[in-house]
Design an enzyme around this catalytic site. Structure first.
Site, mmCIF file in Angstrom:
data_model
loop_
_atom_site.group_PDB
_atom_site.id
_atom_site.type_symbol
_atom_site.label_atom_id
_atom_site.label_comp_id
_atom_site.label_asym_id
_atom_site.label_seq_id
_atom_site.Cartn_x
_atom_site.Cartn_y
_atom_site.Cartn_z
ATOM 1 N N GLY A 268 43.827 -3.074 -20.169
ATOM 2 C CA GLY A 268 45.186 -3.005 -20.683
ATOM 3 C C GLY A 268 45.991 -1.847 -20.126
ATOM 4 O O GLY A 268 45.489 -0.988 -19.385
ATOM 5 N N HIS A 269 47.261 -1.808 -20.528
ATOM 6 C CA HIS A 269 48.170 -0.792 -19.994
ATOM 7 C C HIS A 269 47.774 0.613 -20.428
ATOM 8 O O HIS A 269 47.251 0.834 -21.511
ATOM 9 C CB HIS A 269 49.619 -1.096 -20.376
ATOM 10 N N ASN A 270 47.991 1.566 -19.529
ATOM 11 C CA ASN A 270 47.752 3.001 -19.755
ATOM 12 C C ASN A 270 46.281 3.379 -19.847
ATOM 13 O O ASN A 270 45.965 4.536 -20.153
ATOM 14 C CB ASN A 270 48.455 3.505 -21.024
#
Length: 354
Positions: free
Chosen positions: A256-258
């Protein structure tokens, strides 16, 4: 196994040459000129093959083995029958892997879908893109505006390299992969169908439903990372998603993001890592593990397959189960549960319930 038409055997090396390449010791110099061409498991190794052993459980298979060499460490050398040449290595598994790469260098990279040595006529390359010398672009690949591709990199058929993407030198981007909003280092391998840099999954609940949160970060992939087929890595929301140097990611993993992943990690298939999780260096994650967003996993952690990680994990530990806990605790819990289940299934006197 019958002759493999996909990966042809090596033309041959002398055992002395192979031992030198591996940094191994050929125990009996009488075998120095024996020719080897391939690697094989001990169960079916034949003349010309190299195999390896890691434990004394291989004793019976060695008795009938016909390999031209066995790689092992010094503690296991006494298991090998006298008719088999022995190469001693402090790390037989790694030595065997190096031998495989020497015999089959093409198998270290995704399979090429064409014999192109330069740029296929059907490739679509924006005039502003910059390709260093030796870049190979296979048929129907697309390279966007201002993208930069380093020397010796191969871009596979039907792959998409988005605008402003930067890919380092000696990378392999397999057929059907897509890379957008990303910066890749040198020696990166991206397998077929991987998706790098698409939107992260971010929404804010509102009175009329879910409101999309812009995802304006990047994906940073450091040197010598390998990413498996159909794996997806989302770009960051406001920060970057980072995959550390030397990390190896299997097929069908979702990141996922980050998310921040450290150096030299190993992540097995079907793992899901939620946004903003932080994973240290040298972490090993088994198949089908789920990791909650925003947790921190320390350096050197090992996580058993199908675990659910919901809290931070201290460095150096082994963990398993859902919720994730120290592995010994998890195994004890499983044993107790199985014991209780067996007891509930019995009637007084030892008869089984219907």
């Amino acid at each position: 196994m019958e002759q493999n038409v996909f990966f042809l055997p090596h033309e041959g090396l002398k055992l002395a040459e192979l031992a030198e390449f591996l940094g191994a010791e050929l125990v009996n110099s009488d075998y120095a000129d024996v020719i080897v061409r391939s690697v094989a498991p001990i169960s079916r190794a034949r003349a010309g093959d190299v195999c390896y052993i890691l434990s004394r459980r291989s004793r019976d298979e060695l008795a009938t083995c016909e390999a031209s060499a066995v790689i092992c460490d010094k503690a296991l050398a006494d298991l090998v029958p006298q008719h088999l040449p022995v190469m001693l290595s402090s790390n037989p598994h790694a030595a065997f892997a190096m031998a495989g790469g020497l015999f089959y260098p093409a198998a270290l990279r995704p399979v090429a879908f064409s014999g192109e040595s330069e740029i296929a006529p059907s490739a679509v390359i924006d005039p502003s893109a910059r390709l260093e010398k030796g870049v190979i672009v296979e048929p129907m690949a697309v390279i966007g505006a201002h993208a930069e591709i380093g020397e010796g990199t191969r871009i596979g058929a039907h792959s998409i390299i988005g605008p402003n993407v930067k890919i380092g030198r000696d990378c392999s981007i397999a057929a059907g992969a897509s890379i957008i909003c990303a910066l890749l280092g040198n020696g990166v391998i991206i397998h077929n169908g991987a998706r790098i840099g698409q939107d992260g999954f971010g929404y804010a609940p509102g009175p009329r439903g879910m409101i999309k949160i812009v995802q304006i970060g990047r994906v940073i992939i450091q040197d010598n990372v390998e990413i498996g087929a159909n794996t997806t890595i989302d770009r960051g929301a406001m920060d970057d998603t980072v995959i550390g140097e030397g990390t190896k990611i299997d097929n069908q993993v979702q990141i996922g993001h980050n998310v921040q992943i450290g150096r030299h990690c190993a992540i097995v298939a079907l793992v899901g890592i939620a946004g903003s999780a932080k994973i240290g260096n040298g972490v090993q994650i088994g198949g089908q593990v789920g990791i909650k967003g925003h947790v921190t996993i320390g350096d050197g952690v090992q996580i058993a397959a199908q675990s659910g990680i919901m809290t931070d994990l201290a460095a150096g530990g082994q963990y398993g189960g859902t919720p994730g806990r120290p592995l010994n605790d998890y195994l004890r819990d499983v044993a107790q549960q199985m014991s209780k289940t067996k007891l509930r299934g019995k009637k007084p006197g030892g008869e089984q319930n219907d």
